[in-house]
Each structure stands twice: as C-alpha cells, then as structure tokens.
Design a protein around this motif. Structure first.
Motif, mmCIF file in Angstrom:
data_model
loop_
_atom_site.group_PDB
_atom_site.id
_atom_site.type_symbol
_atom_site.label_atom_id
_atom_site.label_comp_id
_atom_site.label_asym_id
_atom_site.label_seq_id
_atom_site.Cartn_x
_atom_site.Cartn_y
_atom_site.Cartn_z
ATOM 1 N N LEU A 190 -7.954 -17.944 -18.844
ATOM 2 C CA LEU A 190 -8.434 -16.989 -19.845
ATOM 3 C C LEU A 190 -9.673 -17.529 -20.559
ATOM 4 C CD1 LEU A 190 -7.966 -14.427 -21.710
ATOM 5 C CD2 LEU A 190 -6.613 -15.941 -23.162
ATOM 6 N N CYS A 191 -9.563 -18.768 -21.030
ATOM 7 C CA CYS A 191 -10.660 -19.352 -21.806
ATOM 8 C C CYS A 191 -11.887 -19.633 -20.943
ATOM 9 C CB CYS A 191 -10.204 -20.639 -22.488
ATOM 10 S SG CYS A 191 -8.973 -20.354 -23.762
ATOM 11 N N SER A 192 -11.696 -19.700 -19.653
ATOM 12 C CA SER A 192 -12.816 -20.068 -18.762
ATOM 13 C C SER A 192 -13.633 -18.860 -18.325
ATOM 14 C CB SER A 192 -12.274 -20.794 -17.539
ATOM 15 O OG SER A 192 -11.802 -19.847 -16.578
ATOM 16 N N ILE A 193 -13.272 -17.680 -18.806
ATOM 17 C CA ILE A 193 -14.024 -16.490 -18.407
ATOM 18 C C ILE A 193 -15.510 -16.676 -18.765
ATOM 19 C CG2 ILE A 193 -14.420 -14.029 -18.881
ATOM 20 C CD1 ILE A 193 -11.380 -13.723 -19.171
ATOM 21 N N GLU A 194 -16.336 -16.315 -17.816
ATOM 22 C CA GLU A 194 -17.773 -16.486 -18.021
ATOM 23 C C GLU A 194 -18.421 -15.106 -18.076
ATOM 24 O OE1 GLU A 194 -19.464 -20.084 -16.228
ATOM 25 O OE2 GLU A 194 -20.925 -18.737 -15.314
ATOM 26 N N MET A 195 -19.257 -14.913 -19.063
ATOM 27 C CA MET A 195 -20.011 -13.663 -19.188
ATOM 28 C C MET A 195 -21.395 -14.002 -19.725
ATOM 29 S SD MET A 195 -17.652 -10.726 -20.888
ATOM 30 C CE MET A 195 -15.905 -10.497 -20.557
ATOM 31 N N ASN A 196 -22.300 -13.052 -19.610
ATOM 32 C CA ASN A 196 -23.554 -13.174 -20.342
ATOM 33 C C ASN A 196 -23.475 -12.256 -21.575
ATOM 34 O OD1 ASN A 196 -24.255 -10.501 -19.560
ATOM 35 N ND2 ASN A 196 -25.036 -11.298 -17.593
ATOM 36 N N CYS A 197 -24.476 -12.330 -22.416
ATOM 37 C CA CYS A 197 -24.424 -11.568 -23.677
ATOM 38 C C CYS A 197 -24.277 -10.064 -23.418
ATOM 39 C CB CYS A 197 -25.681 -11.830 -24.509
ATOM 40 S SG CYS A 197 -25.727 -13.476 -25.239
ATOM 41 N N ARG A 198 -24.941 -9.596 -22.382
ATOM 42 C CA ARG A 198 -24.879 -8.171 -22.073
ATOM 43 C C ARG A 198 -23.443 -7.769 -21.699
ATOM 44 N NH1 ARG A 198 -25.789 -4.813 -17.496
ATOM 45 N NH2 ARG A 198 -26.628 -2.804 -18.169
ATOM 46 N N GLN A 199 -22.845 -8.563 -20.828
ATOM 47 C CA GLN A 199 -21.473 -8.254 -20.420
ATOM 48 C C GLN A 199 -20.516 -8.349 -21.602
ATOM 49 O OE1 GLN A 199 -21.458 -11.319 -17.436
ATOM 50 N NE2 GLN A 199 -21.746 -9.878 -15.730
ATOM 51 N N LEU A 200 -20.757 -9.343 -22.439
ATOM 52 C CA LEU A 200 -19.854 -9.551 -23.564
ATOM 53 C C LEU A 200 -19.888 -8.364 -24.524
ATOM 54 C CD1 LEU A 200 -17.881 -11.454 -24.902
ATOM 55 C CD2 LEU A 200 -19.793 -12.679 -25.924
ATOM 56 N N SER A 201 -21.074 -7.904 -24.854
ATOM 57 C CA SER A 201 -21.145 -6.770 -25.785
ATOM 58 C C SER A 201 -20.544 -5.524 -25.138
ATOM 59 C CB SER A 201 -22.583 -6.547 -26.255
ATOM 60 O OG SER A 201 -23.413 -6.256 -25.162
ATOM 61 N N ARG A 202 -20.722 -5.365 -23.820
ATOM 62 C CA ARG A 202 -20.108 -4.225 -23.135
ATOM 63 C C ARG A 202 -18.577 -4.286 -23.207
ATOM 64 N NH1 ARG A 202 -23.247 -1.136 -19.535
ATOM 65 N NH2 ARG A 202 -21.424 -0.740 -18.218
ATOM 66 N N SER A 203 -18.034 -5.488 -23.010
ATOM 67 C CA SER A 203 -16.572 -5.601 -22.947
ATOM 68 C C SER A 203 -15.907 -5.334 -24.296
ATOM 69 C CB SER A 203 -16.160 -6.979 -22.424
ATOM 70 O OG SER A 203 -16.439 -7.973 -23.386
ATOM 71 N N PHE A 204 -16.647 -5.485 -25.391
ATOM 72 C CA PHE A 204 -16.075 -5.254 -26.724
ATOM 73 C C PHE A 204 -16.435 -3.875 -27.287
ATOM 74 C CE2 PHE A 204 -14.102 -9.008 -28.853
ATOM 75 C CZ PHE A 204 -14.080 -9.852 -27.760
ATOM 76 N N LEU A 205 -17.235 -3.108 -26.559
ATOM 77 C CA LEU A 205 -17.761 -1.875 -27.150
ATOM 78 C C LEU A 205 -16.662 -0.847 -27.454
ATOM 79 C CD1 LEU A 205 -20.474 -0.780 -28.126
ATOM 80 C CD2 LEU A 205 -20.774 0.314 -25.903
ATOM 81 N N PHE A 206 -15.555 -0.891 -26.688
ATOM 82 C CA PHE A 206 -14.470 0.072 -26.985
ATOM 83 C C PHE A 206 -13.925 -0.126 -28.402
ATOM 84 C CE2 PHE A 206 -10.403 -2.261 -26.884
ATOM 85 C CZ PHE A 206 -10.823 -3.500 -26.403
ATOM 86 N N LEU A 207 -14.026 -1.337 -28.922
ATOM 87 C CA LEU A 207 -13.521 -1.595 -30.277
ATOM 88 C C LEU A 207 -14.437 -0.996 -31.344
ATOM 89 C CD1 LEU A 207 -12.318 -5.265 -29.731
ATOM 90 C CD2 LEU A 207 -10.854 -3.279 -30.236
ATOM 91 N N ALA A 208 -15.692 -0.706 -30.971
ATOM 92 C CA ALA A 208 -16.606 0.001 -31.881
ATOM 93 C C ALA A 208 -16.525 1.500 -31.676
ATOM 94 C CB ALA A 208 -18.039 -0.498 -31.656
ATOM 95 N N ASN A 209 -15.740 1.908 -30.689
ATOM 96 C CA ASN A 209 -15.716 3.324 -30.311
ATOM 97 C C ASN A 209 -14.288 3.896 -30.415
ATOM 98 O OD1 ASN A 209 -17.201 5.618 -29.390
ATOM 99 N ND2 ASN A 209 -16.292 5.347 -27.352
#
Lengths: 303, 303, 303, 303
Positions: A190-209
C-alpha cells in the motif's frame, strides 16, 4: 495571471534554501533527488494546471492510507469506527503510548496503527488484496499504469520492526485478526504505491466532488461518507502538524514521507505537490509552504 | 418546510431520553433545568430562525474563549503563537501532562491553559480588562444587555484550584506574567458571560463573514486571521471530541460546559444551540445530535 | 588502615575532574565553592571518623524531608499513607504527570509533592511549625546550633512557582488543606536547614539504631516504623537514581541538591558526605562515588 | 515456639477470606486450586522449616527472571547494563510507554521487556539454551528433578502477543538481536519452570550467602555481583509494588503470577511462599501478608 503562472510564481517565491531533510528510514526513499519539485491542480470540471516535475512518479507512502480507508469504509460503513477512532492524536505518528491507554484502538486511521487496522479489515474482504487494491486505485485515477514500486515495498518490509510491534500490540488487545507477515506485506505494498502529481490529484478528486468520480460519474462513497473522510483528513491528515496545516493551508489534506501532499477544496478542486525534503514533523517542507501560498492566492479556503 | 420548521423537526427527532448530565463542578451551573433547549440560526444576510428557549440566557463558559482569543489576536497578531500552539491536544481539557512535555506552552488557545495565557496577554493590553472585554462582546453582538453573571463568576472563583495550578505551572516556565488572582478573576469573568442563543450566534457571525461584522460592516479581523480562527475552532473547539464533531457536524464550532455550542458555515451562516446535559467528553449531548441533523438536512458542510 | 585513613584514601581515588555541576536554580546555592568536600562516619556506639570540610555547614535541602517525614509519621502513624504512597516514581522529582494519574496522591514522601503533603500534615499539628521543627532536628542532632539559613530560605521562596503549582494541583484533588503561602514558607524553611557532615550523620543515627537516639536513649519512632522509614529511603531517597544508588552503594540514603548525601547501615553506622557538584539526576557526583567506595571497602552492605 | 510452629501460626492468622484472584491470562495457570498454600524457610547453614504444601510444584513464572539474570550477569558482567537499566519503573510490568521514552532500553531486568533482553543475551552465549538453563537451575537447587512444565510453556506461547510486541518494539531500537520466535520460545520455557517451595528457596540461597552455593561451596557470582542482584530485587522485584514490599516485608524478593514469592535475608536465610490468588498489582495476596508477618516475628529485616 493564469493558474499555471501562479504555480510558477509560488515556486519562485519559496525560500532559497530548503531546511528540510529527505526521509532516510526507508533506505530506498533516501536516494531521491531533494531538488525535485512538482505540482498539479485539477478542478472538478477537469481543468488542469501543472508546474515542474508533475509527471514524475514518486512514492506516495501514507497518502495511500486515505485510499485504503475509502475501500474499507465502503465495506464496513459505520461499523468501521468500532475498531479505529476519528480523533487527532497529539502524539507522533508511530507512538505506542496512546494505543496502550486506549486499549488497542488507534486514535484515527491516518496514523500507522490505524492504517494497519484498516489493512487488517481489507484482508478480510478482498480475495486478492494487492491486486484488488491496485485495481481500485487505478479506477479512481483513470490510469492503469499506476502500480506498486516493488523495491520500495521490499525496502519497507526490511525496516518494519516498529510496525510489527504495533501489530502485535494491537493483536494483544484483540484488534488485529490476520497473520502478521501477510498484513505487513499488504501494508508495505500500500505504502509503496507510486504516482505522479497529476495522478495523485486525479485519484483524490472524488473527495472534492461529493464522493462521485468526475471522470466516470460513478459514486465511490456517499455524500455523508465523503464529508466524514474529509473531516478525518482535516483533523488527522498531517500527523501532529494537522493544526498547523489547517491554520496555514486550511484544506483537508494528506501527506506522505515521500514528500507528497494532496489537498482538496470541496466542490472545487484538488491539488497535489511533491518536494522530498521533510520538516521535523515529517511533512514536506516546501509542500506546506507552497500550499499555504496557493490557498492564500487562489482565494477561499473552506474556512 | 422552512428553516423554523426544520429546527422543530430536528428537536422532535432527538432521543426521548437525554443520557447526558448537567455540569456540577461549578455549583452555580448545577442548578440549571436539564430540559431547557434553544436554537438559533442566522445567515450572513441576517435572516434569523429560532426554536425553543432561544431567548433565554445561559452561561456560555468556554465558548467565550474564542472571543478573548479574537481580542488578543487583534493585538499580538502572529506573535501570539509564540506563547500558545494551534494543535489539537489529544488529552482532556485541563491536563497538565502535555503542558509539562511542551515546556509550559499550551497546545492551543481553546483548552484551559491556553485560554489562561490569552487572558494573561489581554491583561497587558486592556486598561480596564473586564469592562473592555464586555464592550467588545457587546459590540460584536450588537446588544448592550450582554453581561457577566456575577454569581457564576463567584462560583467559579471558588472552584478554581486546578486553574490556579495551571497558572503557577506555566509561570514556572515563564509563560505567565500577571498576578495570579488578577488573572483568575479576569478568566472567571470571561467564562461567566451570559447570552441567549440569538446573541451567541450574532456574536460569532463575523467569523462566517470573512472577519467583517455583518451588522456594522466593521472589520474585526483580517480574512486571513478569520480563516485561522476558524481552523483553530475546527481542530480544537470541542476538547478531545473535535474529531467526532468534525466527523458528525463538519463545521468549525465551540462548546461550553453550560451546554451551549456555536458552529458556523463560512460565507453562509452561524448556528447556536443550548441544552445543558453534557456527554462524557463535556459537550452538550443534544447539542451535538441537533447540529449533526442540522448540517445533514440543511445541506453542505464545509467538507 | 583505620577508618580516618580510609576516608582520605577514598577521596584521593576520586577522578581528577568532577563532571558534576553545582545547582543553580536556587540562586543562593549557586555561589557555593564546587571544590568543597567533607565526610563524616559515625557508629551507633558513637565512634566518629571524618575527612575534609566535615565541620563546614551546607544546605541539606531535600535531606530534611526524612526528618519532617519522621515528625509526621510520629503523629499520624499509618494514616499518613492515605495521603502519600511509598512507591518509587520512575519520573523526575518535580513531575506533575504521575500526580495527575494518581489523583493528587504523591508516589512517595521524598519527591517534592510528597514532601509538601508532609509539611501540610505538620502544619495541622505544630503550634509553632518552624520553631517546633527546628527543636526536633536539634534534639536529634544533640546540637542546638543547627538552624535555618534565612538567605537560602528567602532565595527558595523567590523561585518556588513549580512548588506552588504542585500545591494548587494537589489542592484541586483535596490533598492539601493549609494556606499556600504558609505552606510554602514552612517548606522553604525546611529545605534551608544548614548542617555540617558531622551534624547530619548524628541527626540520622537513630534510623541506624532501630529508632532510638544513641545519644539520649530516647525512642524517636518504633522499630517497625524505623524499618519502614529506611525502606522508603532505600526505594525513593535518590529520586530516579534510587536503583543506581542501591546497586552501587547498597544502603538506604537521602540526597539533597546542596550536594549532601547521608546513608546508613542498620544496626551499624551512619555516614554523611558533601560535595556540591551534581550529576544529571541531581545527586552529588563525588558523593555517589565516595559512598560506593566506602561500602565496598568497609565491607558489607545490607544486601 | 519453633520456626515450624511460627509458620503454622502465621498461616492461621491470615484473613479468613482471600480477596485475591488466580491469574487467568495464561489459561493453564487458571486451573490451579486457589486454596493451595505452602511455605519453606531455609538458613544458610541449611536448617529447613516448612508448612503446608511446600513439596507441591507450581509455576514459578517471573521468579525465574532472577535466575536467567544471574546467568547473563555471569557472562556479560557490567556490560549487561548497557542494554537494561537498574531503576524501578513506576509503571505496570508490561508497559510500552516507558520503553518508548527510554529508546528501547528497559528500566530493569525484572519487568517483561528487561527479561526478554536478558533472554536475548543468553541466546548469544548458550549452545543449547533451554537445556543449559535447566542445568544451571538444577545445579543451584541441587535437584535434578526440576523441569519445565511443557503445558504451561505451550499455553504461554499461545498468549504471548504482548511480549511479541515488546520484542519487535525493542528490535526497532536495536536492542534485540535474535529471532523473535526463538526468543519467545526460550522466554516461555524460562517462565514455565516448575518448583516447589523447598526447591525455590534452595535455588535462591546463594544470594543470601554472598554468591556462594551453601550446598556445594561453589561460587556462582562475586560478592559485589550478589549485592547488586539483591539490590535489583529490592527495588524492582515486585513490579510496581516494590515499595510496598520493602515497606511491609523489608527483604529483597521476587514474585511470579503463579502465586509464588521468594525473599531472602543476606547472610541469614531464604524463604519461599506459595498461594495462587493475586492482588491487584499481580503479587500473591496471602504471600505478601505471610512474609510481612514472618519478618515481623522472626526479627530483623535488613533495614
């Protein structure tokens, strides 16, 4: 000035010297170039803005705890809170002291002990835990290239004595059910998941929506659950610097020792930033400063 | 259903039995009728809604700490944070344990030790501390009938050994400057302020209006300071139940052992509720439940 | 080699450099010459041996807590243990943490909080507290020149905010009855008692003689009480270095921040040593080393 | 009245009801008859006195920690104290709180964490740890029938999550070197040693005889080491009731949750008592009372 220009300006205004230090307790993380910097902002109507190395992947580390929490919350709903609390801890993220006073119930799912309990919950539900977790994260992100960094996961497995202690300690109170090594293996992945900033903001966007993926229209969690996940991030997302973050940045957010921080403004946008050197509390030093500037200049925080 | 009807409906839906207990450690508070209940909501464009005994005064107690903090913040600005932190404490509101570990610097201005430091700051600025404080509170409320309850203040002075200990303890670390009895006297007066729900929501409305009084147009604190005051309420306003409150209610708020809670939605409204019986964490039992229903039904929380 | 020669040899064998530091938190104590050194040993059949500045008075400070405890124990007998415990604390001598967990009951009468409770007990019994205390100490010592050092007492009164906090904190739990200033005044006088090594060993000799003064034959406390007083010294007499002292020296003893330590071998002898520089735990650095050598060479410890 | 008669009289004078409770956290121990009672006293010149079920074996549990400590001390001498302290802890026997503050160094070798470190030391020295340990214990006792109770050991292995947590926690600070399961296996065997009161008092008699076995004349540890082992028992042998035990009984001693307590008077005698019901601090309720009577009536304690 457009938002892309604002991101560049905020970067230019950071102090000339970064007094933070790259995390070294996980050997694989210690090799990261301290001068890396990326940022990506994304609105719920999918306008995107970026700066720097926003397309370069990094280890999101504890940020992933929000995503595993979301999975467990989908499955257990309010029963989940019998095994983990929702209060800030007031002590460092891997402390056993409070766990002893609270009879094995972690204060919140954002510290290590709480995240381990969440992983223990998921092991009871997921037929193929690592595969199922990754599929969920990929679907949130809308990007099937997101993956584990196996070298980081292996490095973490080799330095997880403190987490093993937390597991055995909570097990002695009856709050861990699965095999220790299996649990640690899942947690380290779990902790080793790798993303870039773009992917990271995409993955959390449902929490803003309000809990709905803006990309697919799929509901991930209910409006009420979204509100609660954001509240947990607000109060517990930055370890014992949650107050400082609320005070300076004013958004729900989550940090990781890889130097990433993601924050979101409900019904508005999500923003991810990455700069490896950490301050004394274990949060990205430039990330905190950058987000403080961002919310000051972009306008309204949630408060 | 209009908002007045909504308030009545939420009251009707409370449990038949209140499991809370009226605060007894201040003798004068113990006499309050446990069945009293009032609520008042007020938008920044000054629409008002009320239910029950919303015009009956009660002891706002710790809620007043936000108002004294505002006064001190106006005068000291960011220097204030050298004497008091902004982090949630994770321990009960009058604990000395954390104070010892943190060398006499209270975790936040909402617990007793922090509020005492704030009073100590004000004593250095105000020529006539009690009179000046009251004038400020009256001006916020737009109501010159707001006053101290002298019997409550006297009752608190008679039961303030723990606060005296906190004062001497912080003084031993150099974080208290004024005379102990003078400081206690001022603090007990602060806590004895009496308001009704309508006055209470009026006095906090500037915090929902970016720091400007909606009644007079006067700026009380800057936008940035407003955001920070709300962040402190969000993370520290309900003692060690701040997480639960953010989780269930989702608004910045502040409670008092008199049974009042005030909460606000930035750029929208302020709501005050009063029901004397307290839960085990010292917050109004029905007040919490009522506000949870309110934010669920009125719609969006800040998250 | 006779015992006088042994004392000189032990002194000669101390390290050339003393790494300890003279106590500075009480201004008056900070002026003491760090090179002062005295020792005096005294058997229950009144043979006396001495070395160095054994006739020069110094501030016995916390050592006096054993004498006030003896007075209170004479008066309250076993009822005394309802207000103070007999367990080692495991935390520094002025900690409030344990006091909070233990509901205002100090762990033992040798730390500051416990000694303050003992003084509070004595104020209920003694018509003229300071005079009566001094008379008792003089009678134990058989020396009417023993007195308070008024400058030290005044200096302590001026730096007693922490003790004031302890008093108010215990009062909030109902474990202090007398006026704070009166209690502090008595306590500061107690700590300001001045003796030389010879007087100090004389005043403790009854504890090595089953509770009977070897000088007058008067019984001070019963055999059973003597055994209990010695047990308390053994387990709690050197703050959180009691284990180290038992381990290295092996006798019941008591230290003070003035640099004195007194220790005794039941049914055998009493020994007092004075050297102002303190180690990190607040005990005389050379005093510890000297007594370790003394018990090694004189022969049997109690173990 | 001879000593055998004294033992009977002390038993007769115990309260009619035993308010203690038999330990239940190790299932195998929960089956013990709570009315069992045995006592055995033994002088260094080998006079023996006994009462009750003094020949019936029981699980000595933590009492065995003194014997493993002796073995480790023989091998490491003073280097041992770099890995474990000699101070009383002030907290319950399996607390992780202090361990966190002290960076993984246990306060003393009598609590669980300290005893685990001692076992870790022994695993580095002993070719056949369990066999070598048993041989040592048998030689001290002069009785080759002393053995492990395999059912108790198995029962402990099945309930050792808390100890596993302690091990991993200390390993995270670098203070554990051997494999966790191997260490737990050795530790559980140690605690499962079964003796009767007679054997127990024989096995500890060298500590009353300056480190020399009175049976064989063999030196087990030096005089100085004996004194230090007794000091550790005095200050840390009865968990956080060490002060109470010193106060009431006045001898160095060690208890176990099997209901045994052994105590010794240097250069005089050793006494073992067994009564399974434990008081709230985890020490034999009747055992404490019996030993208090014993030292009162037999005469002099060490104090």
């Amino acid at each position: 000035m457009n938002v892309n220009q604002l991101l560049a300006k905020l970067y230019a205004e950071l102090p000339p010297e970064n007094t933070g230090v790259v995390a070294s307790y996980i050997p694989e993380l210690a090799h990261v170039d301290p001068d890396k910097f990326g940022a990506h902002a994304l609105t719920i109507d999918q306008r995107e803005f970026s700066f720097g190395e926003s397309e370069e992947g990094f280890s999101i580390q504890s940020i992933a705890k929000v995503l595993s929490l979301t999975m467990a919350y989908q499955r257990e709903n309010k029963n989940l809170w019998e095994r983990v609390g929702v209060e800030p801890s007031g002590t460092p993220f891997n402390s056993l002291i409070q766990l002893e006073q609270d009879m094995g119930i972690p204060r919140n799912p954002m510290n290590n002990s709480g995240a381990l309990v969440i992983c223990d919950v998921l092991l009871d539900y997921l037929p193929e835990p690592k595969k199922d977790l990754l599929a969920f994260v990929q679907s949130l992100t809308g990007d099937s290239t997101v993956g584990f960094n196996e070298r980081v996961a292996a490095s973490e497995r080799g330095t997880s004595t403190r987490n093993r202690a937390l597991i055995e300690f909570m097990r002695s109170f009856g709050n861990i059910r699965n095999n220790t090594e299996r649990l640690l293996d899942f947690y380290c992945s779990l902790c080793s998941i790798e993303m870039n900033c773009r992917q990271l903001s995409r993955s959390f966007l449902f929490l803003a929506n309000d809990g709905v993926s803006p990309f697919t229209g799929e509901r991930i969690v209910s409006t009420s659950m979204t509100k609660r996940l954001n509240a947990i991030m607000q109060l517990c997302g930055l370890y014992d610097e949650a107050g400082e973050f609320a005070f300076r940045v004013g958004l729900p957010g989550k940090s990781g020792v890889g130097g990433g921080i993601v924050a979101l403004r409900p019904r508005d946008y999500c923003v991810a930033v990455w700069s490896p050197p950490l301050n004394k509390k274990g949060n990205s030093n430039f990330g905190m400063a950058f987000l403080e500037g961002f919310t000051s200049q972009v306008g309204e925080s949630i408060f």
